[in-house]
Design an enzyme around this catalytic site. Structure first.
Site, mmCIF file in Angstrom:
data_model
loop_
_atom_site.group_PDB
_atom_site.id
_atom_site.type_symbol
_atom_site.label_atom_id
_atom_site.label_comp_id
_atom_site.label_asym_id
_atom_site.label_seq_id
_atom_site.Cartn_x
_atom_site.Cartn_y
_atom_site.Cartn_z
ATOM 1 N N SER A 12 0.816 -1.212 0.000
ATOM 2 C CA SER A 12 0.000 0.000 0.000
ATOM 3 C C SER A 12 0.851 1.264 0.000
ATOM 4 O O SER A 12 1.846 1.343 0.726
ATOM 5 C CB SER A 12 -0.919 0.036 1.227
ATOM 6 O OG SER A 12 -1.965 -0.894 1.105
ATOM 7 N N GLY A 13 0.435 2.249 -0.804
ATOM 8 C CA GLY A 13 1.009 3.586 -0.725
ATOM 9 C C GLY A 13 2.452 3.698 -1.160
ATOM 10 O O GLY A 13 3.056 2.778 -1.698
ATOM 11 N N GLU A 283 -13.959 1.590 -4.791
ATOM 12 C CA GLU A 283 -13.725 0.463 -5.678
ATOM 13 C C GLU A 283 -15.003 0.172 -6.455
ATOM 14 O O GLU A 283 -16.105 0.504 -6.017
ATOM 15 C CB GLU A 283 -13.318 -0.793 -4.882
ATOM 16 C CG GLU A 283 -12.107 -0.613 -3.998
ATOM 17 C CD GLU A 283 -10.820 -0.452 -4.779
ATOM 18 O OE1 GLU A 283 -10.769 -0.885 -5.950
ATOM 19 O OE2 GLU A 283 -9.854 0.115 -4.226
#
Length: 305
Positions: A12-13, A283
């Site tokens: 993530s990230g 999403e």
């Protein structure tokens, strides 16, 4: 001793949370928990499966360390259960909408974990979206219309390279190609039937990193905020965006409807198949028709209000 499970996403990230796992576990132990960790894998719904397992094993706390997608899996794992652990958030994604709404530090993993030391928790509402073939829980927002594509259009590679600006780049591109959709939106005290470029159903005020689109100051009152934007010219749409940034003044515009509701039935009334997907927590969710209901104070979170 109460037990806590850290579920973290190593991809993530920009900054990998893996470098702070030891620090987060130390904070959990300082807070009085017997702490352990689980790294998500490429296996489908690995965070969801682990959340279900530890909830059924009697864990008291799950710490979600990742982006909104990791949190979404954890929530969808525990929401249907009769007994649910508390949830804390260490935001490590791109937008981190829910963490932003709860005032959790977003640039320091250890500081985010240290919110747990304050011991401040609150039972928050979550949403449930379902149709004949689909069921999904969410903590932040759901929406339909081409504008919502901005939250899931960037690929994970673009998010990794460009970060938050990836959303802005796609937002500008989508503004040029907006097409209205004909919908029927049935809420507690009324029905909207007609064309819209966007509808948003929110539990918090943060959507794709923007904090003034939906005025939802209460997180535990049993209500969604429902925003409906009617078709308008690009120039007027840009004006609405400016008004939204200027302390939610867009809500008084004739092209905008805002109400609070506990439920929403959303139906698509045109035959254009493009953009049929409903966006749920950033999403792609499922297609119309859908029924949304607010599950009041369903999960207890660590907050930083």
């Amino acid at each position: 001793m109460p037990k806590a499970r850290l579920i973290y996403n190593p991809t993530s990230g920009h900054k990998p949370v893996t470098t702070s796992v030891v620090d987060i576990l130390a904070v959990l132990e300082e807070a009085g928990f017997e702490a352990s960790s689980f790294q998500t894998t490429e296996e489908k719904d690995s965070a969801k499966s682990e959340a279900i397992r530890v909830a059924k094993a009697g864990f008291d706390l799950i710490v979600s360390a990742g982006g909104d997608g990791t949190l979404d899996q954890i929530i969808n794992g525990i929401a249907p259960l009769e007994t649910r652990p508390k949830v804390a958030i260490v935001p490590a994604g791109t937008a981190n909408d829910f963490a932003r709404a709860l005032h959790i530090p977003r640039n320091n993993f250890k500081a985010a974990a240290e919110v747990i030391l304050k011991g401040q928790t609150q039972k928050l509402d979550i949403g449930h979206a379902y149709s004949k073939t689909h069921s999904q829980y969410f903590v932040n927002n759901a929406g339909g219309g081409h504008v919502t594509e901005v939250t899931y259009a960037p690929t994970w590679q673009q998010k990794s390279v460009f970060g938050y600006s990836a959303y802005l780049m796609h937002g500008v591109k989508l503004l040029a190609g907006l097409q209205p959709r004909k919908v029927r939106l049935t809420y507690d005290n009324g029905v909207f039937e007609g064309e819209t470029v966007l509808f948003l159903l929110g539990l918090t005020n943060s959507i794709g990193g923007f904090e003034k689109i939906l005025p939802v100051p209460e997180f535990s009152d049993g209500y969604f905020g429902l925003l409906i934007v009617k078709p308008t010219k690009i120039r007027r749409l840009l004006r609405l965006i400016k008004l939204a940034v200027d302390d939610c003044k867009h809500l008084a515009d004739n092209d905008v409807i805002f109400v609070k509701t506990k439920t929403l039935q959303a139906e698509l009334l045109d035959d254009n198949q493009h953009g049929n997907d409903v966006n749920i927590d950033g999403e792609k969710g499922t297609t119309f028709p859908l029924l949304f209901e607010n599950l009041t104070q369903h999960i207890e979170f660590y907050v930083n209000f």
